[in-house]
Design a protein around this motif. Sequence first.
Motif, mmCIF file in Angstrom:
data_model
loop_
_atom_site.group_PDB
_atom_site.id
_atom_site.type_symbol
_atom_site.label_atom_id
_atom_site.label_comp_id
_atom_site.label_asym_id
_atom_site.label_seq_id
_atom_site.Cartn_x
_atom_site.Cartn_y
_atom_site.Cartn_z
ATOM 1 N N LEU A 273 0.840 -1.203 0.000
ATOM 2 C CA LEU A 273 0.000 0.000 0.000
ATOM 3 C C LEU A 273 0.869 1.245 0.000
ATOM 4 O O LEU A 273 0.573 2.233 -0.684
ATOM 5 C CB LEU A 273 -0.914 -0.011 1.221
ATOM 6 N N GLY A 274 1.970 1.220 0.759
ATOM 7 C CA GLY A 274 2.893 2.343 0.779
ATOM 8 C C GLY A 274 3.554 2.588 -0.562
ATOM 9 O O GLY A 274 3.809 3.736 -0.942
ATOM 10 N N LEU A 275 3.810 1.513 -1.283
ATOM 11 C CA LEU A 275 4.373 1.659 -2.632
ATOM 12 C C LEU A 275 3.325 2.158 -3.619
ATOM 13 O O LEU A 275 3.644 2.890 -4.547
ATOM 14 C CB LEU A 275 4.922 0.320 -3.123
ATOM 15 N N SER A 276 2.087 1.742 -3.429
ATOM 16 C CA SER A 276 0.955 2.017 -4.310
ATOM 17 C C SER A 276 1.072 1.196 -5.588
ATOM 18 O O SER A 276 2.103 0.579 -5.873
ATOM 19 C CB SER A 276 0.812 3.503 -4.648
ATOM 20 N N ILE A 277 0.008 1.201 -6.370
ATOM 21 C CA ILE A 277 -0.028 0.385 -7.591
ATOM 22 C C ILE A 277 1.067 0.818 -8.559
ATOM 23 O O ILE A 277 1.822 -0.001 -9.087
ATOM 24 C CB ILE A 277 -1.412 0.504 -8.275
ATOM 25 N N MET A 278 1.169 2.116 -8.790
ATOM 26 C CA MET A 278 2.138 2.609 -9.770
ATOM 27 C C MET A 278 3.557 2.372 -9.294
ATOM 28 O O MET A 278 4.439 2.013 -10.091
ATOM 29 C CB MET A 278 1.902 4.106 -10.021
ATOM 30 N N GLY A 279 3.792 2.551 -8.021
ATOM 31 C CA GLY A 279 5.122 2.307 -7.488
ATOM 32 C C GLY A 279 5.517 0.853 -7.588
ATOM 33 O O GLY A 279 6.664 0.526 -7.930
ATOM 34 N N THR A 280 4.575 -0.034 -7.295
ATOM 35 C CA THR A 280 4.844 -1.472 -7.398
ATOM 36 C C THR A 280 5.167 -1.864 -8.834
ATOM 37 O O THR A 280 6.104 -2.636 -9.090
ATOM 38 C CB THR A 280 3.630 -2.282 -6.902
ATOM 39 N N LEU A 281 4.410 -1.327 -9.782
ATOM 40 C CA LEU A 281 4.662 -1.624 -11.202
ATOM 41 C C LEU A 281 6.035 -1.103 -11.630
ATOM 42 O O LEU A 281 6.751 -1.766 -12.399
ATOM 43 C CB LEU A 281 3.572 -1.004 -12.073
#
Length: 571
Positions: A273-281
Amino acid sequence: MNIKNFLMIKLSKFSVDKKLDILIPLFLAILILVTRIPFMSKFLYEWDSVNYALGFNEYNITQEQPHSPGYIFYTALGKGVNYVFNDPNMTMICLAIFFTIFTTILIYFMVKELFGRKLSIVTGILFVFNPLIWFYGNIASIYIFEAFFSVLIAYTSYKFFKGDEKFLYISAIALGLAGGFRIDIVEFLIPLWIFCIWYKRPSYKKILTGLILFGSSLLLWIIPTAISAGGIEQYLTILKSTSEAASCTSLLFGATIKEQLLNSGACVMWLLLGLSIMGTLAVLSFLVYPRKELISKFIFYLKKPVTFFFLLWVGPALIFYLVIYVVKPGYILTCIPPIMIILAWIINRVANIINVEFPRISAKKALTLILTIYVLLNAIYFIYPFEINNGEIWETSLNDMSTSQKVMFGLDVGFIYNTAKINANDENTQLHVENILNISNYDPSSTIIVVRDITREDEGFNWRKAMYYLPSYDIYYLFDGENSENTKSVVSWHGKGQHFTKSEGDTLNITINDSTRRIVWIMSNETSFYQEVNAKFGVHTINLPNGLNIYYSDVGVQSNTTISDFTFKTG
Protein backbone atom coordinates in the motif's frame (compact mmCIF):
# COMPACT_ATOMS: atom_id res chain seq x y z
CA MET A 1 35.06 34.61 -21.21
CA ASN A 2 36.57 37.07 -18.72
CA ILE A 3 36.49 36.54 -14.95
CA LYS A 4 33.79 39.17 -14.45
CA ASN A 5 31.36 37.47 -16.84
CA PHE A 6 32.17 34.09 -15.32
CA LEU A 7 31.40 35.37 -11.82
CA MET A 8 28.18 37.00 -13.02
CA ILE A 9 27.00 33.70 -14.52
CA LYS A 10 27.90 31.85 -11.32
CA LEU A 11 26.09 34.40 -9.16
CA SER A 12 23.05 34.28 -11.41
CA LYS A 13 22.94 30.50 -11.20
CA PHE A 14 23.40 30.66 -7.43
CA SER A 15 20.50 33.13 -7.18
CA VAL A 16 18.24 30.88 -9.27
CA ASP A 17 19.16 27.87 -7.12
CA LYS A 18 18.35 29.80 -3.96
CA LYS A 19 14.98 30.87 -5.33
CA LEU A 20 14.12 27.32 -6.40
CA ASP A 21 15.09 26.02 -2.97
CA ILE A 22 12.48 28.35 -1.53
CA LEU A 23 9.76 28.04 -4.18
CA ILE A 24 9.77 24.24 -4.55
CA PRO A 25 9.45 23.46 -0.81
CA LEU A 26 6.80 26.18 -0.59
CA PHE A 27 4.88 24.57 -3.44
CA LEU A 28 5.10 21.15 -1.74
CA ALA A 29 3.92 22.70 1.54
CA ILE A 30 0.90 24.29 -0.16
CA LEU A 31 0.17 21.00 -1.88
CA ILE A 32 0.09 19.27 1.52
CA LEU A 33 -2.25 21.86 3.00
CA VAL A 34 -4.61 21.67 0.01
CA THR A 35 -4.75 17.86 0.09
CA ARG A 36 -5.11 17.51 3.88
CA ILE A 37 -7.34 20.26 5.24
CA PRO A 38 -10.55 19.24 3.36
CA PHE A 39 -10.31 15.64 4.63
CA MET A 40 -9.48 16.11 8.32
CA SER A 41 -11.32 13.79 10.71
CA LYS A 42 -13.82 15.38 13.08
CA PHE A 43 -13.44 12.95 15.97
CA LEU A 44 -10.53 11.17 17.62
CA TYR A 45 -9.77 8.25 15.36
CA GLU A 46 -8.77 5.40 17.66
CA TRP A 47 -8.03 4.21 21.20
CA ASP A 48 -4.51 5.66 21.20
CA SER A 49 -5.81 9.03 20.01
CA VAL A 50 -7.88 9.28 23.19
CA ASN A 51 -4.85 8.36 25.30
CA TYR A 52 -2.89 11.28 23.85
CA ALA A 53 -5.85 13.64 24.20
CA LEU A 54 -6.25 12.77 27.88
CA GLY A 55 -2.48 13.11 28.32
CA PHE A 56 -2.65 16.72 27.12
CA ASN A 57 -4.78 17.45 30.18
CA GLU A 58 -3.04 15.19 32.73
CA TYR A 59 0.13 13.24 31.96
CA ASN A 60 -0.13 9.85 33.70
CA ILE A 61 1.10 6.72 31.92
CA THR A 62 -0.17 4.46 34.74
CA GLN A 63 -3.62 5.61 33.56
CA GLU A 64 -2.60 5.30 29.90
CA GLN A 65 -2.52 9.08 29.46
CA PRO A 66 -0.84 8.28 27.16
CA HIS A 67 0.03 4.59 27.01
CA SER A 68 3.51 3.13 27.43
CA PRO A 69 6.29 4.02 26.75
CA GLY A 70 4.98 7.51 27.49
CA TYR A 71 5.70 9.71 24.43
CA ILE A 72 6.50 12.54 26.83
CA PHE A 73 7.84 15.02 24.25
CA TYR A 74 4.91 14.46 21.89
CA THR A 75 2.46 14.91 24.76
CA ALA A 76 4.23 18.09 25.91
CA LEU A 77 4.22 19.49 22.36
CA GLY A 78 0.54 18.60 21.96
CA LYS A 79 -0.30 20.18 25.30
CA GLY A 80 1.38 23.40 24.21
CA VAL A 81 -0.36 23.52 20.82
CA ASN A 82 -3.67 22.60 22.44
CA TYR A 83 -3.63 25.90 24.31
CA VAL A 84 -4.22 27.46 20.88
CA PHE A 85 -6.95 25.12 19.61
CA ASN A 86 -8.47 23.81 22.85
CA ASP A 87 -9.38 20.74 20.81
CA PRO A 88 -7.04 17.71 21.08
CA ASN A 89 -8.31 16.22 17.84
CA MET A 90 -7.58 19.41 15.90
CA THR A 91 -4.26 19.78 17.72
CA MET A 92 -3.03 16.33 16.72
CA ILE A 93 -4.17 16.69 13.11
CA CYS A 94 -2.45 20.08 12.80
CA LEU A 95 0.73 18.57 14.23
CA ALA A 96 0.46 15.74 11.70
CA ILE A 97 -0.01 18.18 8.81
CA PHE A 98 2.82 20.51 9.76
CA PHE A 99 5.24 17.69 10.46
CA THR A 100 4.32 16.20 7.09
CA ILE A 101 5.47 19.53 5.66
CA PHE A 102 8.69 19.52 7.71
CA THR A 103 9.41 15.93 6.66
CA THR A 104 8.82 16.72 2.99
CA ILE A 105 11.20 19.70 3.14
CA LEU A 106 13.90 17.57 4.78
CA ILE A 107 13.43 14.91 2.10
CA TYR A 108 13.69 17.52 -0.64
CA PHE A 109 17.06 18.83 0.57
CA MET A 110 18.43 15.38 1.38
CA VAL A 111 17.58 13.96 -2.04
CA LYS A 112 18.91 17.09 -3.71
CA GLU A 113 22.29 16.34 -2.15
CA LEU A 114 22.05 12.65 -3.04
CA PHE A 115 20.72 12.72 -6.61
CA GLY A 116 20.04 16.31 -7.64
CA ARG A 117 17.04 18.59 -7.81
CA LYS A 118 15.03 16.60 -10.35
CA LEU A 119 14.81 13.54 -8.15
CA SER A 120 14.26 15.68 -5.05
CA ILE A 121 11.10 17.06 -6.69
CA VAL A 122 10.02 13.58 -7.76
CA THR A 123 10.55 12.22 -4.23
CA GLY A 124 8.65 15.13 -2.72
CA ILE A 125 5.62 14.46 -4.94
CA LEU A 126 5.76 10.73 -4.24
CA PHE A 127 5.86 11.42 -0.51
CA VAL A 128 3.04 14.00 -0.49
CA PHE A 129 0.67 11.65 -2.36
CA ASN A 130 1.78 8.46 -0.63
CA PRO A 131 -1.45 6.75 0.55
CA LEU A 132 -0.25 6.10 4.11
CA ILE A 133 1.31 9.53 4.56
CA TRP A 134 -1.90 11.10 3.26
CA PHE A 135 -4.12 9.03 5.56
CA TYR A 136 -2.10 9.65 8.72
CA GLY A 137 -1.94 13.34 7.95
CA ASN A 138 -5.71 13.56 8.40
CA ILE A 139 -6.31 11.80 11.71
CA ALA A 140 -5.31 12.33 15.34
CA SER A 141 -2.23 10.15 15.39
CA ILE A 142 1.47 10.23 16.24
CA TYR A 143 2.73 8.21 13.27
CA ILE A 144 3.80 11.10 11.05
CA PHE A 145 6.54 11.61 13.65
CA GLU A 146 7.86 8.16 12.67
CA ALA A 147 8.55 9.56 9.21
CA PHE A 148 9.85 12.91 10.48
CA PHE A 149 12.46 11.50 12.85
CA SER A 150 13.38 8.78 10.37
CA VAL A 151 14.35 11.50 7.87
CA LEU A 152 15.85 13.89 10.42
CA ILE A 153 18.19 11.26 11.85
CA ALA A 154 19.05 9.83 8.44
CA TYR A 155 19.72 13.26 6.90
CA THR A 156 21.94 14.48 9.75
CA SER A 157 23.75 11.13 9.73
CA TYR A 158 24.19 11.42 5.96
CA LYS A 159 25.73 14.88 6.35
CA PHE A 160 28.26 13.34 8.74
CA PHE A 161 28.63 10.37 6.37
CA LYS A 162 29.66 12.83 3.64
CA GLY A 163 32.30 14.47 5.86
CA ASP A 164 30.73 17.28 7.89
CA GLU A 165 31.79 16.19 11.38
CA LYS A 166 29.61 18.63 13.32
CA PHE A 167 26.64 16.52 12.21
CA LEU A 168 27.97 13.67 14.33
CA TYR A 169 26.80 15.72 17.30
CA ILE A 170 23.59 16.94 15.68
CA SER A 171 22.60 13.41 14.64
CA ALA A 172 23.41 12.13 18.15
CA ILE A 173 21.07 14.69 19.73
CA ALA A 174 18.32 14.01 17.16
CA LEU A 175 18.61 10.25 17.74
CA GLY A 176 18.34 10.62 21.51
CA LEU A 177 15.49 13.13 21.51
CA ALA A 178 13.48 11.02 19.04
CA GLY A 179 12.80 8.52 21.82
CA GLY A 180 10.65 11.10 23.60
CA PHE A 181 8.33 10.93 20.60
CA ARG A 182 8.68 7.32 19.39
CA ILE A 183 11.13 5.06 21.21
CA ASP A 184 11.28 2.55 18.35
CA ILE A 185 12.98 5.16 16.15
CA VAL A 186 16.02 5.02 18.42
CA GLU A 187 16.20 1.23 18.16
CA PHE A 188 15.77 1.19 14.38
CA LEU A 189 18.11 4.07 13.47
CA ILE A 190 21.00 3.47 15.84
CA PRO A 191 22.60 0.85 13.49
CA LEU A 192 22.66 3.51 10.74
CA TRP A 193 24.26 6.05 13.09
CA ILE A 194 26.91 3.54 14.19
CA PHE A 195 27.63 2.64 10.55
CA CYS A 196 28.24 6.30 9.70
CA ILE A 197 30.68 6.57 12.62
CA TRP A 198 32.46 3.40 11.52
CA TYR A 199 32.64 4.60 7.91
CA LYS A 200 34.04 8.06 8.70
CA ARG A 201 36.20 6.96 11.65
CA PRO A 202 36.37 10.25 13.58
CA SER A 203 38.70 10.62 16.54
CA TYR A 204 37.89 8.79 19.76
CA LYS A 205 37.34 12.12 21.44
CA LYS A 206 34.64 13.06 18.91
CA ILE A 207 33.02 9.64 19.19
CA LEU A 208 32.95 9.95 22.98
CA THR A 209 31.44 13.43 22.73
CA GLY A 210 28.79 12.09 20.36
CA LEU A 211 27.95 9.23 22.73
CA ILE A 212 27.68 11.62 25.68
CA LEU A 213 25.31 13.85 23.71
CA PHE A 214 23.28 10.82 22.67
CA GLY A 215 23.07 9.51 26.24
CA SER A 216 22.19 12.94 27.63
CA SER A 217 19.42 13.33 25.04
CA LEU A 218 18.01 9.96 26.05
CA LEU A 219 18.01 10.90 29.72
CA LEU A 220 16.09 14.10 28.96
CA TRP A 221 12.97 12.02 28.34
CA ILE A 222 13.72 8.79 30.24
CA ILE A 223 14.15 10.48 33.64
CA PRO A 224 10.92 12.54 33.69
CA THR A 225 8.95 9.62 32.19
CA ALA A 226 10.26 7.20 34.83
CA ILE A 227 9.53 9.68 37.63
CA SER A 228 5.97 10.14 36.40
CA ALA A 229 5.54 6.34 36.34
CA GLY A 230 6.57 6.00 39.99
CA GLY A 231 10.25 5.25 39.52
CA ILE A 232 12.54 3.41 37.12
CA GLU A 233 11.53 -0.03 38.43
CA GLN A 234 7.85 0.66 37.88
CA TYR A 235 8.58 2.13 34.46
CA LEU A 236 10.54 -0.97 33.41
CA THR A 237 7.63 -3.12 34.55
CA ILE A 238 5.27 -1.10 32.36
CA LEU A 239 7.65 -1.45 29.38
CA LYS A 240 7.90 -5.20 29.95
CA SER A 241 4.12 -5.61 29.91
CA THR A 242 4.00 -3.67 26.63
CA SER A 243 6.60 -5.90 24.97
CA GLU A 244 4.56 -9.02 25.77
CA ALA A 245 2.33 -8.26 22.77
CA ALA A 246 4.94 -9.94 20.55
CA SER A 247 3.95 -13.30 22.06
CA CYS A 248 0.85 -13.13 19.86
CA THR A 249 2.62 -12.12 16.62
CA SER A 250 6.08 -13.71 16.46
CA LEU A 251 7.26 -17.30 16.46
CA LEU A 252 10.37 -16.11 18.27
CA PHE A 253 8.25 -15.11 21.27
CA GLY A 254 5.85 -18.06 21.35
CA ALA A 255 3.23 -17.19 18.74
CA THR A 256 1.73 -19.83 16.48
CA ILE A 257 2.65 -20.18 12.81
CA LYS A 258 -0.77 -18.79 11.91
CA GLU A 259 -0.21 -15.70 14.07
CA GLN A 260 3.25 -15.19 12.57
CA LEU A 261 1.84 -15.42 9.04
CA LEU A 262 -0.90 -12.92 9.89
CA ASN A 263 1.67 -10.47 11.24
CA SER A 264 4.06 -10.86 8.30
CA GLY A 265 1.18 -10.77 5.82
CA ALA A 266 -0.11 -7.51 7.29
CA CYS A 267 3.37 -6.02 7.00
CA VAL A 268 3.64 -7.03 3.33
CA MET A 269 0.20 -5.63 2.51
CA TRP A 270 0.94 -2.31 4.17
CA LEU A 271 4.29 -2.08 2.40
CA LEU A 272 2.55 -2.66 -0.93
CA LEU A 273 0.00 0.00 0.00
CA GLY A 274 2.89 2.34 0.78
CA LEU A 275 4.37 1.66 -2.63
CA SER A 276 0.96 2.02 -4.31
CA ILE A 277 -0.03 0.39 -7.59
CA MET A 278 2.14 2.61 -9.77
CA GLY A 279 5.12 2.31 -7.49
CA THR A 280 4.84 -1.47 -7.40
CA LEU A 281 4.66 -1.62 -11.20
CA ALA A 282 7.72 0.64 -11.48
CA VAL A 283 9.73 -1.58 -9.12
CA LEU A 284 8.74 -4.72 -11.02
CA SER A 285 9.66 -3.08 -14.34
CA PHE A 286 13.06 -2.10 -13.00
CA LEU A 287 13.74 -5.58 -11.64
CA VAL A 288 12.79 -7.54 -14.74
CA TYR A 289 14.16 -5.31 -17.51
CA PRO A 290 16.52 -6.53 -18.73
CA ARG A 291 16.46 -9.73 -16.65
CA LYS A 292 19.99 -10.82 -17.52
CA GLU A 293 21.37 -7.66 -15.90
CA LEU A 294 19.53 -8.10 -12.59
CA ILE A 295 22.39 -9.86 -10.79
CA SER A 296 25.01 -7.51 -12.17
CA LYS A 297 22.84 -4.55 -11.12
CA PHE A 298 22.61 -5.96 -7.61
CA ILE A 299 26.37 -6.54 -7.32
CA PHE A 300 27.18 -3.10 -8.74
CA TYR A 301 24.98 -1.21 -6.28
CA LEU A 302 25.92 -3.43 -3.35
CA LYS A 303 29.50 -2.20 -3.62
CA LYS A 304 28.46 1.40 -3.03
CA PRO A 305 28.62 2.69 0.59
CA VAL A 306 25.41 4.66 0.07
CA THR A 307 23.63 1.35 -0.60
CA PHE A 308 24.58 0.16 2.89
CA PHE A 309 23.37 3.51 4.18
CA PHE A 310 19.90 2.89 2.75
CA LEU A 311 19.85 -0.77 3.81
CA LEU A 312 20.56 0.24 7.39
CA TRP A 313 17.99 3.03 7.16
CA VAL A 314 15.13 0.78 6.15
CA GLY A 315 16.34 -2.71 7.10
CA PRO A 316 16.12 -2.91 10.93
CA ALA A 317 12.57 -1.55 11.06
CA LEU A 318 11.41 -3.68 8.14
CA ILE A 319 12.86 -6.89 9.63
CA PHE A 320 11.29 -6.12 13.00
CA TYR A 321 7.87 -5.52 11.46
CA LEU A 322 8.04 -8.64 9.33
CA VAL A 323 9.33 -10.99 12.00
CA ILE A 324 8.33 -9.54 15.37
CA TYR A 325 5.42 -7.12 15.53
CA VAL A 326 3.37 -4.71 13.48
CA VAL A 327 -0.17 -3.84 14.43
CA LYS A 328 -1.00 -0.75 12.35
CA PRO A 329 0.06 0.60 8.96
CA GLY A 330 1.25 3.71 10.78
CA TYR A 331 4.28 1.76 11.99
CA ILE A 332 5.42 1.46 8.37
CA LEU A 333 5.90 5.23 8.17
CA THR A 334 9.42 4.71 9.52
CA CYS A 335 10.27 3.01 6.24
CA ILE A 336 8.24 5.15 3.84
CA PRO A 337 10.77 8.03 3.40
CA PRO A 338 13.72 5.83 2.28
CA ILE A 339 11.35 3.71 0.18
CA MET A 340 10.06 6.85 -1.57
CA ILE A 341 13.63 8.02 -2.25
CA ILE A 342 14.52 4.64 -3.73
CA LEU A 343 11.25 4.61 -5.68
CA ALA A 344 12.01 8.05 -7.16
CA TRP A 345 15.39 6.77 -8.34
CA ILE A 346 13.75 3.64 -9.82
CA ILE A 347 11.02 5.64 -11.58
CA ASN A 348 13.67 7.85 -13.15
CA ARG A 349 15.45 4.71 -14.41
CA VAL A 350 12.19 3.30 -15.76
CA ALA A 351 11.59 6.58 -17.60
CA ASN A 352 15.01 6.18 -19.23
CA ILE A 353 14.14 2.59 -20.17
CA ILE A 354 10.92 3.80 -21.82
CA ASN A 355 12.94 6.36 -23.76
CA VAL A 356 15.30 3.61 -25.00
CA GLU A 357 12.46 1.34 -26.05
CA PHE A 358 10.33 4.15 -27.50
CA PRO A 359 12.69 6.91 -28.72
CA ARG A 360 9.79 9.20 -29.60
CA ILE A 361 8.97 9.45 -25.91
CA SER A 362 11.61 11.45 -24.11
CA ALA A 363 12.72 10.40 -20.65
CA LYS A 364 11.30 13.65 -19.30
CA LYS A 365 7.87 12.98 -20.80
CA ALA A 366 7.93 9.40 -19.54
CA LEU A 367 8.81 10.56 -16.03
CA THR A 368 6.04 13.18 -16.10
CA LEU A 369 3.55 10.56 -17.31
CA ILE A 370 4.48 8.09 -14.56
CA LEU A 371 4.23 10.77 -11.89
CA THR A 372 0.88 11.98 -13.23
CA ILE A 373 -0.57 8.46 -13.16
CA TYR A 374 0.83 7.95 -9.65
CA VAL A 375 -0.82 11.13 -8.38
CA LEU A 376 -4.15 10.46 -10.11
CA LEU A 377 -4.43 6.85 -8.95
CA ASN A 378 -3.56 7.72 -5.36
CA ALA A 379 -5.93 10.69 -5.35
CA ILE A 380 -8.78 8.52 -6.64
CA TYR A 381 -7.91 5.84 -4.08
CA PHE A 382 -7.94 8.30 -1.20
CA ILE A 383 -10.88 10.53 -2.16
CA TYR A 384 -13.33 8.12 -3.80
CA PRO A 385 -15.86 6.92 -1.15
CA PHE A 386 -15.01 3.23 -1.45
CA GLU A 387 -15.22 0.69 1.38
CA ILE A 388 -14.86 -3.07 1.06
CA ASN A 389 -16.07 -3.93 4.56
CA ASN A 390 -19.87 -3.93 4.65
CA GLY A 391 -22.07 -3.57 7.70
CA GLU A 392 -23.26 -7.16 7.88
CA ILE A 393 -20.01 -8.39 9.42
CA TRP A 394 -19.34 -5.54 11.84
CA GLU A 395 -20.35 -7.72 14.78
CA THR A 396 -19.07 -11.02 13.42
CA SER A 397 -15.90 -12.35 15.04
CA LEU A 398 -13.10 -13.34 12.71
CA ASN A 399 -13.46 -17.02 13.65
CA ASP A 400 -17.14 -17.00 12.66
CA MET A 401 -16.68 -15.35 9.26
CA SER A 402 -17.02 -17.31 6.05
CA THR A 403 -13.99 -17.63 3.78
CA SER A 404 -15.23 -14.90 1.45
CA GLN A 405 -15.95 -12.61 4.41
CA LYS A 406 -12.45 -13.19 5.77
CA VAL A 407 -10.98 -12.32 2.37
CA MET A 408 -12.95 -9.09 2.16
CA PHE A 409 -12.15 -8.23 5.76
CA GLY A 410 -8.45 -8.90 5.13
CA LEU A 411 -8.44 -6.70 2.04
CA ASP A 412 -10.15 -3.91 3.97
CA VAL A 413 -7.69 -4.07 6.86
CA GLY A 414 -4.75 -4.43 4.49
CA PHE A 415 -5.46 -1.97 1.72
CA ILE A 416 -8.26 0.48 2.50
CA TYR A 417 -7.04 3.59 4.34
CA ASN A 418 -8.83 6.48 2.75
CA THR A 419 -11.26 9.30 3.39
CA ALA A 420 -14.18 6.83 3.43
CA LYS A 421 -12.64 5.06 6.40
CA ILE A 422 -12.09 8.37 8.18
CA ASN A 423 -15.70 9.39 7.52
CA ALA A 424 -16.99 6.02 8.74
CA ASN A 425 -15.10 6.50 11.98
CA ASP A 426 -16.51 10.01 12.42
CA GLU A 427 -20.04 8.85 11.66
CA ASN A 428 -19.92 5.91 14.05
CA THR A 429 -18.49 7.98 16.89
CA GLN A 430 -21.10 10.69 16.42
CA LEU A 431 -23.99 8.20 16.13
CA HIS A 432 -22.97 6.35 19.28
CA VAL A 433 -22.60 9.52 21.34
CA GLU A 434 -25.88 11.02 20.14
CA ASN A 435 -27.88 7.81 20.65
CA ILE A 436 -26.46 7.12 24.10
CA LEU A 437 -27.30 10.66 25.16
CA ASN A 438 -30.85 10.19 23.85
CA ILE A 439 -31.27 6.79 25.53
CA SER A 440 -30.21 8.29 28.86
CA ASN A 441 -32.20 11.49 28.37
CA TYR A 442 -28.89 13.29 28.87
CA ASP A 443 -28.80 12.07 32.50
CA PRO A 444 -25.51 10.22 33.24
CA SER A 445 -26.81 8.95 36.60
CA SER A 446 -29.64 7.06 34.85
CA THR A 447 -27.46 4.95 32.56
CA ILE A 448 -24.31 2.85 32.68
CA ILE A 449 -22.42 1.77 29.57
CA VAL A 450 -20.97 -1.72 29.16
CA VAL A 451 -18.48 -2.26 26.35
CA ARG A 452 -17.47 -5.53 24.75
CA ASP A 453 -15.23 -5.84 21.67
CA ILE A 454 -16.51 -5.81 18.13
CA THR A 455 -14.42 -6.80 15.12
CA ARG A 456 -13.88 -3.25 13.86
CA GLU A 457 -13.29 -1.29 17.04
CA ASP A 458 -11.30 1.37 15.19
CA GLU A 459 -14.41 2.34 13.26
CA GLY A 460 -16.84 1.43 16.01
CA PHE A 461 -17.09 2.82 19.50
CA ASN A 462 -14.59 1.49 22.01
CA TRP A 463 -14.30 1.89 25.78
CA ARG A 464 -11.68 4.62 25.56
CA LYS A 465 -13.76 6.75 23.19
CA ALA A 466 -16.75 6.32 25.47
CA MET A 467 -14.71 7.63 28.42
CA TYR A 468 -13.62 10.67 26.43
CA TYR A 469 -16.86 11.69 24.78
CA LEU A 470 -19.15 10.69 27.69
CA PRO A 471 -17.00 11.61 30.70
CA SER A 472 -19.86 11.80 33.21
CA TYR A 473 -21.03 8.22 32.64
CA ASP A 474 -19.90 5.04 34.39
CA ILE A 475 -18.37 2.93 31.64
CA TYR A 476 -17.32 -0.71 32.02
CA TYR A 477 -15.08 -2.77 29.76
CA LEU A 478 -15.65 -6.47 30.43
CA PHE A 479 -13.49 -9.48 29.58
CA ASP A 480 -14.22 -13.16 30.06
CA GLY A 481 -13.38 -16.43 28.38
CA GLU A 482 -15.41 -15.52 25.30
CA ASN A 483 -13.59 -12.33 24.33
CA SER A 484 -10.21 -12.84 26.01
CA GLU A 485 -7.53 -15.49 26.26
CA ASN A 486 -7.70 -15.08 30.05
CA THR A 487 -10.12 -17.96 30.76
CA LYS A 488 -9.26 -18.44 34.47
CA SER A 489 -10.88 -15.21 35.63
CA VAL A 490 -12.97 -12.29 34.51
CA VAL A 491 -11.71 -8.71 34.22
CA SER A 492 -13.50 -5.39 34.48
CA TRP A 493 -12.16 -1.95 33.68
CA HIS A 494 -14.32 0.80 35.15
CA GLY A 495 -13.80 4.26 33.72
CA LYS A 496 -15.32 7.62 34.50
CA GLY A 497 -13.92 10.94 33.36
CA GLN A 498 -10.16 10.68 32.99
CA HIS A 499 -9.52 7.80 35.37
CA PHE A 500 -10.16 4.08 35.50
CA THR A 501 -9.71 1.12 37.81
CA LYS A 502 -9.12 -2.51 36.92
CA SER A 503 -10.59 -5.50 38.78
CA GLU A 504 -9.96 -9.22 38.29
CA GLY A 505 -11.40 -12.31 39.94
CA ASP A 506 -13.48 -15.46 39.53
CA THR A 507 -16.59 -13.28 39.69
CA LEU A 508 -17.00 -9.51 39.73
CA ASN A 509 -19.73 -7.13 40.78
CA ILE A 510 -20.96 -4.35 38.50
CA THR A 511 -22.74 -1.76 40.61
CA ILE A 512 -26.16 -0.57 39.52
CA ASN A 513 -27.09 2.56 41.47
CA ASP A 514 -30.62 3.27 42.68
CA SER A 515 -30.89 5.96 40.00
CA THR A 516 -29.81 3.63 37.17
CA ARG A 517 -32.63 2.85 34.78
CA ARG A 518 -30.82 1.61 31.68
CA ILE A 519 -27.71 -0.23 30.58
CA VAL A 520 -26.30 0.55 27.13
CA TRP A 521 -24.45 -2.41 25.64
CA ILE A 522 -21.73 -2.01 23.02
CA MET A 523 -21.43 -5.64 21.98
CA SER A 524 -21.84 -8.19 19.22
CA ASN A 525 -25.21 -9.88 18.80
CA GLU A 526 -23.42 -13.08 17.75
CA THR A 527 -22.06 -13.95 21.20
CA SER A 528 -23.31 -15.98 24.15
CA PHE A 529 -22.91 -12.83 26.26
CA TYR A 530 -25.57 -11.15 24.12
CA GLN A 531 -27.84 -14.18 24.49
CA GLU A 532 -27.53 -14.03 28.29
CA VAL A 533 -28.22 -10.30 28.34
CA ASN A 534 -31.28 -10.78 26.16
CA ALA A 535 -32.59 -13.64 28.31
CA LYS A 536 -32.10 -11.95 31.69
CA PHE A 537 -32.54 -8.24 30.97
CA GLY A 538 -34.17 -8.09 27.57
CA VAL A 539 -32.58 -6.07 24.77
CA HIS A 540 -33.81 -3.14 22.71
CA THR A 541 -31.97 -2.57 19.45
CA ILE A 542 -31.25 0.69 17.65
CA ASN A 543 -30.17 0.03 14.09
CA LEU A 544 -27.64 2.56 12.90
CA PRO A 545 -27.54 3.45 9.18
CA ASN A 546 -23.99 2.12 8.79
CA GLY A 547 -24.62 -1.51 9.78
CA LEU A 548 -23.81 -1.23 13.48
CA ASN A 549 -26.31 -1.57 16.29
CA ILE A 550 -26.65 -0.06 19.74
CA TYR A 551 -28.30 -2.22 22.36
CA TYR A 552 -29.83 -1.20 25.66
CA SER A 553 -31.83 -2.77 28.47
CA ASP A 554 -34.36 -1.28 30.86
CA VAL A 555 -33.12 -2.18 34.32
CA GLY A 556 -35.73 -0.70 36.65
CA VAL A 557 -35.73 -2.12 40.17
CA GLN A 558 -34.78 -5.80 40.17
CA SER A 559 -32.66 -8.32 42.04
CA ASN A 560 -29.02 -9.05 41.28
CA THR A 561 -28.41 -10.54 37.84
CA THR A 562 -25.35 -12.59 36.85
CA ILE A 563 -24.11 -12.68 33.26
CA SER A 564 -20.91 -14.53 32.39
CA ASP A 565 -19.58 -14.31 35.99
CA PHE A 566 -20.38 -10.59 36.20
CA THR A 567 -23.04 -9.81 38.78
CA PHE A 568 -24.98 -6.65 38.08
CA LYS A 569 -25.71 -5.70 41.67
CA THR A 570 -28.23 -3.11 42.74
CA GLY A 571 -27.52 -0.72 45.56
